[in-house]
Design a protein around this motif. Structure first.
Motif, PDB file in Angstrom:
ATOM      1  N   VAL A  73      66.704   4.756   8.253  1.00 32.48           N
ATOM      2  CA  VAL A  73      66.914   5.996   7.513  1.00 32.48           C
ATOM      3  C   VAL A  73      68.386   6.264   7.208  1.00 32.48           C
ATOM      4  CG1 VAL A  73      66.487   8.462   7.514  1.00 32.48           C
ATOM      5  CG2 VAL A  73      64.833   6.919   8.534  1.00 32.48           C
ATOM      6  N   GLU A 287      56.043  -1.118   1.189  1.00 30.23           N
ATOM      7  CA  GLU A 287      55.776  -0.337   2.392  1.00 30.23           C
ATOM      8  C   GLU A 287      57.063   0.069   3.097  1.00 30.23           C
ATOM      9  OE1 GLU A 287      53.024  -3.076   4.121  1.00 30.23           O
ATOM     10  OE2 GLU A 287      51.463  -1.564   4.206  1.00 30.23           O
TER      11      GLU A 287
ATOM     12  N   ARG B   3      30.406  37.347 -22.698  1.00 30.21           N
ATOM     13  CA  ARG B   3      30.900  36.015 -22.368  1.00 30.21           C
ATOM     14  C   ARG B   3      32.173  36.121 -21.518  1.00 30.21           C
ATOM     15  NH1 ARG B   3      32.078  32.604 -27.284  1.00 30.21           N
ATOM     16  NH2 ARG B   3      29.848  32.303 -27.495  1.00 30.21           N
ATOM     17  N   LEU B   7      32.773  34.827 -17.774  1.00 29.62           N
ATOM     18  CA  LEU B   7      33.865  33.895 -17.514  1.00 29.62           C
ATOM     19  C   LEU B   7      34.738  34.392 -16.369  1.00 29.62           C
ATOM     20  CD1 LEU B   7      34.718  31.260 -19.021  1.00 29.62           C
ATOM     21  CD2 LEU B   7      36.583  32.615 -19.982  1.00 29.62           C
ATOM     22  N   GLN B  64      49.239   0.600   8.312  1.00 31.07           N
ATOM     23  CA  GLN B  64      49.937  -0.460   9.039  1.00 31.07           C
ATOM     24  C   GLN B  64      51.315  -0.668   8.409  1.00 31.07           C
ATOM     25  OE1 GLN B  64      47.300  -3.767  10.101  1.00 31.07           O
ATOM     26  NE2 GLN B  64      45.659  -2.675   9.074  1.00 31.07           N
ATOM     27  N   ASP B  73      59.344   5.377   9.025  1.00 34.13           N
ATOM     28  CA  ASP B  73      58.488   6.475   8.575  1.00 34.13           C
ATOM     29  C   ASP B  73      58.578   7.673   9.518  1.00 34.13           C
ATOM     30  OD1 ASP B  73      57.671   5.139   6.389  1.00 34.13           O
ATOM     31  OD2 ASP B  73      55.664   4.625   7.101  1.00 34.13           O
ATOM     32  N   LYS B  75      60.964   8.400  11.606  1.00 35.98           N
ATOM     33  CA  LYS B  75      62.316   8.981  11.537  1.00 35.98           C
ATOM     34  C   LYS B  75      62.442   9.885  10.321  1.00 35.98           C
ATOM     35  CE  LYS B  75      65.764   6.041  13.766  1.00 35.98           C
ATOM     36  NZ  LYS B  75      66.764   4.998  13.519  1.00 35.98           N
ATOM     37  N   ALA B  76      61.845   9.457   9.209  1.00 30.36           N
ATOM     38  CA  ALA B  76      61.937  10.236   7.978  1.00 30.36           C
ATOM     39  C   ALA B  76      60.940  11.391   7.967  1.00 30.36           C
ATOM     40  CB  ALA B  76      61.692   9.319   6.771  1.00 30.36           C
ATOM     41  N   LYS B  78      57.694  11.138   7.807  1.00 30.64           N
ATOM     42  CA  LYS B  78      56.532  10.876   6.957  1.00 30.64           C
ATOM     43  C   LYS B  78      55.252  10.785   7.762  1.00 30.64           C
ATOM     44  CE  LYS B  78      58.551   8.294   3.135  1.00 30.64           C
ATOM     45  NZ  LYS B  78      58.700   6.954   2.619  1.00 30.64           N
TER      46      LYS B  78
END
Lengths: 330, 271
Positions: A73, A287, B3, B7, B64, B73, B75-76, B78
């Protein structure tokens, strides 16, 4: 409320709304290119033009990408170093032969289909070719990895060829040869379909006129029909090249996925050597985009692909200009 | 006019449904996981069991990619948890590593190559690219050039293999690189002159020849008994300390007998 929508459009309103849609598409394309360029900038700014060159001695593209992923990062500036030459070279090496072989096959087979084939065969051949042109590339990739790669690995590559390059690279069957073969099979139907259409639309009176002047039929076909179809042939080649350049999944499956630049100095063995193209690098590494250095590198590959698409279409246009005199629309 | 009224009634109804649906679903937390392909089979089994014993509490989304991808991931921000198949490195700052299982890293060859044992020195020589032909490997029944099959640089098993089996030496850059354990095993199954390395989960399936190291066979039982030296650990990794649903899940893996039973099928629980 809804009744108003049912009424026919007034001309000026239709013009404005359709214009707005067209402008929106143009803005979208420009915004996309700008977005990719902004994200690609860090990797270009670290390396300048050496970005396009081969890796300096002692490192390799694979190691550079490993560094990008390992630093994660908070990547330091040094992690951005990239030398994309093996990818660019790999892209050229698989695209150019595939397009050249495909173009030759496509021109000959469309001449056959349009001018020589019996009507019944023609009526079957053209829809079948259209169908082939729309087969998803991942299907070709699957056939490649399940059938062609093991075949090349077990039957074509000899032990002595393996030993001759054993200290540089491993030959497993996945490599340039399989990629070129499948790419050719993939793009030829597109070219055949386009060239056929152009040949069909050459007015038969032109060719008949030539025959009436005493030229034999084959000569008339080459000199009149094919000549008139030249702009369509260029357009077909450009479209096929664009598809080949952007082909990612299939190449990723059958190329051996190594950041290796096949060495022509190895003789014919270089055809078996693995490589990676720009588009397949995006697939292989996507990835890892959690690492900012790598994601910037991937955007840079994408920008290069966009740029080559631009060069292609401008180049195609310039080639077509002088051919326009007797053109038929394909 | 009717109508319009109809609606607007429909719109109101849609709005009510739209607000109500997420409110009902918010009781279920989603734990997102990415990382090691080697520990994926284990984590997948654990997650399924966990969902079964805690119905309507959590949902899992497991991707995976490789251990380093998981680290990046998490760390960010995500994902909630990263699956990691190697020990912590100095660069893994700000992360907490929870060991969940031990596994063996087996050197594997094609079934037709009945190589039964390698010494550490031989393994280093083969994987660093010094020995390039099978004729230089005593006991090997394959011939010709050795096809090295390795993993991509993000693989934790590769890092563990280099540290724990190759005394820190790097696998040669000649090696083909596979993106996952399964792909590596498949490549070795297809190529008679290949050699590679996978976790014991993959080699215990028996479709490849597991090569012993320094006289000890590589399988789950030698890893359990501690005779096999080439082992490593699977970790669940979170940013900072684990909290909430992630903490509950990791705590369950470490404490519950159900999780222990799953780990003991193919892997080795941490004692």
């Amino acid at each position: 409320m809804l009744d108003r929508l049912r009424q026919p459009w007034q001309d000026n309103r239709a013009e404005r709304s359709l214009g707005a849609v067209a402008v929106l598409i143009a803005v979208g394309v420009v915004a996309m290119v700008a977005f990719v360029a902004v994200h690609a900038w860090p990797t270009f700014s670290h390396d300048g033009l050496s970005w396009l060159g081969p890796a300096p001695k002692g490192t390799s593209l694979e190691e550079q990408i490993a560094t990008m992923q390992a630093t994660g990062v908070n990547a330091p500036a040094a992690a951005y170093h990239l030398s994309a030459w093996p990818l660019i070279y790999g892209t050229i090496l698989c695209t150019v032969p595939a397009v050249l072989i495909g173009l030759a096959v496509a021109i000959l087979s469309s001449i056959f289909i349009v001018e020589l084939a019996p009507g019944r065969l023609r009526r079957i051949a053209i829809p079948v070719i259209r169908l082939l042109a729309s087969v998803p590339s991942v299907v070709y990739g699957l056939i490649g990895i399940l059938v062609l790669v093991p075949f090349v690995g077990n039957h074509l590559i000899t032990a002595s060829e393996k030993t001759s390059v054993q200290n540089t690279v491993e030959l497993t069957g996945a490599g340039l040869l399989v990629a070129i073969v499948i790419l050719t099979v993939m793009i030829t139907p597109i070219m055949v379909a386009l060239i056929c259409e152009a040949l069909v639309s050459v007015p038969s009176s032109w060719r008949e006129g030539a025959i009436a002047l005493g030229v034999n039929p084959v000569r008339a076909m080459l000199a009149v029909s094919l000549r008139a179809a030249r702009p369509a042939i260029v357009a077909a080649a450009v479209l096929a090249t664009a598809r080949a350049l952007g082909e990612a999944i299939m190449i990723s499956m059958v190329s051996g996925s190594r950041d290796f630049a096949p060495r022509i100095s190895d003789g014919l063995t270089f055809l078996y050597e693995p490589f990676r193209s720009l588009a397949s690098a995006i697939v292989d590494y996507h990835e890892g985009i959690g690492a900012p250095a790598l994601s910037s590198a991937l955007y840079a590959f994408a920008l290069l692909l966009l740029f080559s698409a631009l060069v292609l279409s401008v180049g195609g246009y310039l080639i077509k200009l002088p051919l326009r005199r007797y053109q038929v629309r394909g | 006019m009717t109508r319009i009224r109809r609606l607007s009634a429909a719109l109101v109804a849609a709005g009510v449904l739209g607000v109500a649906a997420p409110a009902g679903a918010s009781a279920i937390t989603t734990i997102t996981i990415s990382g090691a392909t080697a520990s994926y089979p284990l984590v997948n089994l654990l997650a399924q069991k966990y969902v079964k014993v805690h119905p309507n509490k959590v949902k899992f989304r497991i991707a995976q990619g490789g251990a380093q991808i998981g680290i990046n991931d998490v760390k960010a921000g995500k994902v909630t948890i990263a699956d990691v198949s190697r020990d912590p490195l100095p660069t893994d700052t700000g992360l907490t590593f929870y060991p969940i299982a031990r596994y063996g890293i087996c050197i594997i060859t094609n079934k037709s190559n009945t190589l039964s044992n390698l010494t550490t020195a031989q393994a280093i020589s083969i994987f660093t690219g010094k020995t390039r032909t099978w004729s230089g490997v005593p006991g090997a029944t394959a011939t010709g050039t050795i096809d090295l099959i390795s993993r991509t640089s993000v693989a934790g098993v590769l890092t563990s293999f280099q540290t724990n089996l190759l005394e820190g030496k790097k696998v040669s850059s000649l090696a083909a690189e596979e993106a996952s354990e399964g792909l590596l095993r498949q490549q070795v199954e297809n190529d008679p002159s290949s050699i590679g390395f996978v976790s014991n989960y993959q080699s215990d399936k028996g479709t490849v020849n597991a090569v012993g190291l320094n006289g000890v066979a590589c399988n789950r039982s030698t890893v359990v008994s501690g005779q096999y030296s080439g082992t490593a650990r699977f970790y669940e990794v979170t940013k900072g300390n684990a909290t909430g649903a992630a903490l509950a899940f990791i705590g369950w893996i470490k404490a519950s007998s159900a999780a222990r039973k799953i780990i003991s099928t193919q892997w080795v629980p941490i004692t």
